[in-house]
Design an enzyme around this catalytic site. Structure first.
Site, PDB file in Angstrom:
ATOM      1  N   LYS A 115      -3.554 -10.657   3.978  1.00 22.75           N
ATOM      2  CA  LYS A 115      -3.746  -9.424   3.210  1.00 22.75           C
ATOM      3  C   LYS A 115      -3.616  -8.180   4.076  1.00 22.75           C
ATOM      4  O   LYS A 115      -3.132  -7.145   3.624  1.00 22.75           O
ATOM      5  CB  LYS A 115      -5.114  -9.442   2.511  1.00 22.75           C
ATOM      6  N   LYS A 201       3.932 -19.043  -7.892  1.00 22.22           N
ATOM      7  CA  LYS A 201       2.793 -19.237  -8.781  1.00 22.22           C
ATOM      8  C   LYS A 201       2.837 -18.241  -9.938  1.00 22.22           C
ATOM      9  O   LYS A 201       3.282 -17.103  -9.787  1.00 22.22           O
ATOM     10  CB  LYS A 201       1.483 -19.062  -8.010  1.00 22.22           C
ATOM     11  N   LYS A 204      -0.422 -12.483 -12.456  1.00 12.10           N
ATOM     12  CA  LYS A 204      -0.516 -11.223 -13.196  1.00 12.10           C
ATOM     13  C   LYS A 204       0.293 -10.122 -12.531  1.00 12.10           C
ATOM     14  O   LYS A 204       0.742  -9.184 -13.187  1.00 12.10           O
ATOM     15  CB  LYS A 204      -1.991 -10.817 -13.289  1.00 12.10           C
TER      16      LYS A 204
END
Length: 339
Positions: A115, A201, A204
């Site tokens: 991240k 995957k 959203k």
């Protein structure tokens, strides 16, 4: 058995969330109640502020996620459902455990590296230390088991390391403060991929809404997305080996198997030799039938803010009660005077 798990309130849930995690939460909730155990599920809104966010959107997402979880089968009368913010002990315990956690441990966290990327200096302190909050989330309630995916196993190992070191440093050998939780990795947890790319995957964050089945989608939308899902011109094989190198085909067969509660082998046995012109309508009908009650309940709940607030308040009151003893024991072990 006491199960504890959380999910970030990031907006509407999609099929990947439901089949990959939430359906297992419901099963674990029911199993825990049946065996005299307990399940605590929380919305990790404190974790959400470790990254840039829109405050109004976070509020909205917290209520929408609550509605979605209840619609999917999380029962506030069986499980303890709450959001972190209403239980200040989460943040308190994180700070108390920060004296035990080690920089080297946190530096090794794979998700921190992923991240933060190359701009580690520009990231928030919260992004670096949020695994300590994750440890507090489960240690606060003396969790015996924590359902985790492969990507979260490292964080649970960190929680165990923190608990072990704290017990060693500040507790008598026969009177530890913390229980070391064990992981639950459900073998049947489905890994649902994008309808547009079988190697990615379902997410959203994908800019294409056609890549995912949202739990808010109506019947026509679901059927349209399934019919337009990326596939290949070959027919379905008789066994899983025949799906090698066919990620989109494997994904659709896997979705069917997960929704039907059967195996991919059984699905292939039923549809062997048939093309996607026959398989897609069958998959669409199965999804519509299975998701319709969830969709209807979600739409009803999301419009009742007062009911959602009451659900979270009820769960938070119970969670505060359950965590109070551990928090007090932690303060006492550290020699902190509270009056």
């Amino acid at each position: 058995m006491r199960i504890v798990s959380g999910i970030q309130p990031t907006g509407n849930l999609h099929l990947g969330n439901y089949l990959g995690a939430i359906r297992n939460w419901v099963k674990m909730q029911d199993d825990a109640v049946a065996t005299g155990g307990q399940a605590l599920y929380f919305l990790a809104d404190l974790h959400a502020i470790s990254m840039p966010h829109d405050p109004a959107e976070l509020t909205r997402n917290t209520f929408e996620m609550t509605a979605a979880l209840v619609a999917c089968g999380i029962d506030p009368d069986k499980a303890v459902l709450f959001n972190q913010t209403q239980v200040p002990a989460h943040a308190e315990l994180q700070w108390l455990l920060s004296g035990t956690a080690r920089m080297g441990w946190l530096n090794r966290m794979t998700q921190w590296k992923d991240k933060a990327g190359k701009n580690r200096e520009g990231q928030s302190v919260a992004l670096f230390t949020y695994p300590v909050l994750q440890a507090a989330d489960v240690l606060l309630y003396q969790a015996t088991h924590v359902p985790v995916g492969e990507d979260q196993k490292q964080h649970l190992e960190l929680a165990r390391d923190i608990a072990q070191k704290f017990n060693n440093d500040f507790c008598a050998e026969d009177a530890p403060v913390f229980t070391l939780p064990d992981p639950i990795i459900p073998p049947e947890a489905a890994r649902i991929m994008s309808l547009r790319d079988g190697s990615a995957k379902m997410s959203k964050s994908d800019p294409s809404d056609m890549s995912r089945i949202n739990l808010t989608d109506d019947a026509d939308t679901i059927m349209n997305k399934v019919k337009k899902a990326k596939t290949d011109p070959e027919v379905l094989p008789g066994d899983k080996a025949g799906l090698d190198g066919r990620p989109e085909a494997a994904n659709l067969v896997g979705i069917y198997a997960a929704m039907a509660g059967t195996s991919m082998e059984a699905v292939l046995g039923e549809f062997q030799g048939k093309g996607f012109g026959a398989f897609k309508p069958a998959l669409g009908e199965l999804l519509v039938e299975s998701l319709a009650p969830i969709n209807a309940r979600f739409i009803e709940l999301r419009q009742d803010r007062a009911a959602l607030q009451a659900i979270l308040a009820k769960g938070a009151a119970k969670a505060r009660e359950l965590g109070a003893g551990t928090l007090s024991a932690t303060y006492n072990a550290l020699g902190l005077v509270r009056g």
